[in-house]
Design a protein around this motif. Structure first.
Motif, short mmCIF file in Angstrom:
data_model
loop_
_atom_site.label_atom_id
_atom_site.label_comp_id
_atom_site.label_asym_id
_atom_site.label_seq_id
_atom_site.Cartn_x
_atom_site.Cartn_y
_atom_site.Cartn_z
N ALA A 112 0.80 -1.23 0.00
CA ALA A 112 0.00 0.00 0.00
C ALA A 112 0.83 1.27 0.00
O ALA A 112 0.29 2.36 -0.22
N VAL A 113 2.15 1.18 0.24
CA VAL A 113 2.96 2.40 0.34
C VAL A 113 3.38 2.89 -1.05
O VAL A 113 3.46 2.13 -2.00
N THR A 114 3.64 4.19 -1.12
CA THR A 114 4.19 4.80 -2.34
C THR A 114 5.59 5.34 -2.09
O THR A 114 6.20 5.89 -3.01
N CYS A 115 6.09 5.20 -0.87
CA CYS A 115 7.42 5.71 -0.52
C CYS A 115 8.48 4.65 -0.82
O CYS A 115 8.15 3.50 -1.12
N PRO A 116 9.76 4.99 -0.72
CA PRO A 116 10.82 3.99 -0.92
C PRO A 116 10.74 2.87 0.13
O PRO A 116 10.35 3.11 1.28
N VAL A 117 11.10 1.66 -0.30
CA VAL A 117 11.14 0.50 0.59
C VAL A 117 12.56 -0.08 0.53
O VAL A 117 13.05 -0.42 -0.54
N LEU A 118 13.21 -0.17 1.69
CA LEU A 118 14.56 -0.72 1.79
C LEU A 118 14.48 -2.09 2.44
O LEU A 118 13.99 -2.23 3.56
N LEU A 119 14.98 -3.10 1.73
CA LEU A 119 15.00 -4.47 2.22
C LEU A 119 16.40 -4.83 2.65
O LEU A 119 17.36 -4.62 1.90
N CYS A 120 16.53 -5.39 3.85
CA CYS A 120 17.83 -5.78 4.38
C CYS A 120 17.82 -7.28 4.65
O CYS A 120 17.54 -7.72 5.78
N PRO A 121 18.10 -8.11 3.63
CA PRO A 121 18.05 -9.56 3.81
C PRO A 121 19.06 -10.04 4.84
O PRO A 121 20.18 -9.53 4.93
N ALA A 122 18.66 -11.05 5.61
CA ALA A 122 19.56 -11.70 6.57
C ALA A 122 19.05 -13.11 6.79
O ALA A 122 17.89 -13.30 7.13
N GLU A 149 22.61 -5.43 0.44
CA GLU A 149 23.15 -6.78 0.43
C GLU A 149 23.70 -7.14 1.81
O GLU A 149 24.33 -6.32 2.48
N PRO A 150 23.46 -8.38 2.29
CA PRO A 150 24.00 -8.79 3.59
C PRO A 150 25.52 -8.90 3.55
O PRO A 150 26.12 -9.04 2.49
N PRO A 354 34.38 -6.92 -4.80
CA PRO A 354 33.06 -7.55 -4.94
C PRO A 354 31.96 -6.55 -4.60
O PRO A 354 32.04 -5.84 -3.60
N GLY A 355 30.96 -6.47 -5.47
CA GLY A 355 29.86 -5.54 -5.25
C GLY A 355 30.09 -4.17 -5.83
O GLY A 355 29.23 -3.29 -5.72
N THR A 374 37.37 13.90 1.69
CA THR A 374 36.99 12.62 1.09
C THR A 374 35.93 11.98 1.98
O THR A 374 35.86 12.26 3.19
N GLN A 375 35.12 11.13 1.39
CA GLN A 375 34.08 10.44 2.14
C GLN A 375 33.92 9.03 1.57
O GLN A 375 33.59 8.87 0.39
N SER A 376 34.16 8.02 2.39
CA SER A 376 33.99 6.63 1.97
C SER A 376 32.58 6.17 2.30
O SER A 376 32.13 6.32 3.44
N LEU A 377 31.89 5.62 1.32
CA LEU A 377 30.53 5.13 1.52
C LEU A 377 30.53 3.61 1.52
O LEU A 377 31.29 2.98 0.79
N PRO A 378 29.66 2.99 2.32
CA PRO A 378 29.59 1.52 2.35
C PRO A 378 28.91 0.99 1.10
O PRO A 378 28.35 1.76 0.30
N VAL A 379 28.93 -0.32 0.92
CA VAL A 379 28.25 -0.92 -0.21
C VAL A 379 26.76 -0.59 -0.15
O VAL A 379 26.14 -0.65 0.91
#
Length: 402
Positions: A112-122, A149-150, A354-355, A374-379
């Motif tokens: 039912a949502v129209t906003c972003p959905v973030l899935l964090c598989p584990a 990604e896990p 990888p990734g 500088t700024q390091s961002l995670p995967v």
């Protein structure tokens, strides 16, 4: 960034559910209004009271919970949500969402949502690698879900492999990237280049590279979502252009050079995400080159350096962003490119990681600014990263164009 924003935290039944409590706490500290939705299985690992204490808000567990006459839970929650994050996301919830099932509060809410959905598989590493799970993840990504990604490592079940839920602070960074100020690019003209150019040898063959165009297309889509008028200059890809973009299709580096230079003076922001061939065959055969017993020697000549030319022509009101795909000496090569091409921001990645390679749905980058930061961002998936890059552009423009 998160102050006053409504975040729905979905918690499903995995051992990593305890990390969701830490994430809920971090979201509250960041100022978000957090509503927790728990599946029945999740309650076997963590009690709802834990989340109620951390968020200061009621925890939602049932699809048919409220008395008659009150709001329908999944619709009421969906209406006010700025973002939904499911952490951990089990194989079960991934399968449900991939196929549109809605048999509990959380799965109904997400439909039912129209906003972003973030899935964090584990999950167990073997479960995560199963073809059915991977097919569901691919389908979800194509449907527009954001997937974190896990991590790889030792899992609670004792198995070594990929399946561990990332740390709450990593998930929080992804959430910040997805919850951006809507309309902050309103009134700006943004030109994005994407894909890998092709340099013909003959009517059949060409020289190219491994670029898929996914990063450039994600940037174009994100800029449109944030209110920009977007021109997408694209080399050949298998992707559908985002709705609302002016698509300019090109094939060779020289064609891209011409298309970009013709439009550059009218743009506020230019993001050069395309992988442009540095060289092209000096002679292009009119007919297909036939195989012979001897060796075939190709003579190459330089293509125009589009990014360098843009850096020389850039006006004070314009912001220029470049990309660097490296295989060694990332820091030194990135700093040199930033200076030589007069960029405001450089997005660099080591494509051997990888990734982070060509064609992947995720990326791992480091941002280099002209002031030395500088700024390091995670995967993260490329849709999320696109918003993080645009956040950096807005920050730069607020400093230099205010």
């Amino acid at each position: 960034m998160l102050a006053g924003r409504s975040v729905i935290l979905g918690v499903t039944g995995g051992i990593a559910a305890y990390k969701a409590a830490e994430l809920a706490s971090a979201l509250v500290k960041a100022g978000a209004l957090v509503d927790v939705v728990m599946t029945q299985a999740a309650q076997e690992f963590v009690r709802p009271l834990t989340f109620a204490a951390l968020t200061g808000r009621p925890v939602h567990t049932a699809l048919f919970g409220p008395p008659a006459g009150e709001a329908i839970p999944h619709i009421e929650l969906a209406t006010r949500a700025d973002l939904v994050v499911i952490a951990p996301a089990t194989a079960n919830i991934l399968a449900k969402l991939a196929h549109g099932l809605a048999d509990d509060l959380l799965s109904s809410l997400v439909l039912a949502v129209t906003c972003p959905v973030l899935l964090c598989p584990a999950m167990n590493a073997y479960m995560y690698a199963h073809p059915a799970v991977q097919a569901n993840l691919k389908r979800l990504f194509e449907m527009g879900y954001h997937v974190l990604e896990p991590e790889a490592g030792r899992l609670a079940c004792g198995v070594e492999g990929r399946g561990r839920l990332p740390a709450p602070e990593v998930i929080l960074e992804h959430i910040k990237g997805l919850i951006s100020s809507p309309g902050d690019f309103g009134g700006l003209k943004v030109l994005v280049t994407a894909g890998g150019t092709r340099e013909p040898l003959d009517p059949v063959r060409y020289i190219s590279n491994r670029s898929s165009g996914k990063m450039g297309y994600a940037l174009a889509a994100a800029a449109i979502q944030r209110g920009a008028a977007v021109t997408l200059v694209s080399a050949p890809t298998s992707l559908d252009p985002p709705a609302g973009a002016e698509l300019v299709s090109v094939e060779t580096a020289r064609q891209m050079y011409q298309a970009v230079m013709e439009r550059f003076s009218t743009q506020d922001v230019v993001i050069k995400a395309a992988a442009v061939a540095d060289y092209r065959p000096k002679i292009v055969a009119d007919q297909k080159i036939k195989k012979s017993d001897g060796t075939l020697i190709l003579e190459l000549e330089k293509n125009p350096d589009i990014l360098y030319e843009l850096g020389q022509r850039k006006e004070p009101h314009q912001t220029l962003v470049g990309f660097a795909a490296e295989t060694e000496d990332l820091e030194a090569n990135a700093q040199q490119k930033l200076r030589k091409k007069n960029l405001d921001l450089l997005v660099a990645n080591d494509v051997t990681q990888p990734g982070a390679g060509f064609g992947a749905d995720t990326n791992i980058v480091k941002l280099f600014y002209r002031d030395g930061r500088t700024q390091s961002l995670p995967v993260m998936d490329k849709k999320t990263l696109a918003h993080r890059i645009l956040d950096a552009v807005i920050e730069l423009r607020s400093q230099t164009h205010s």
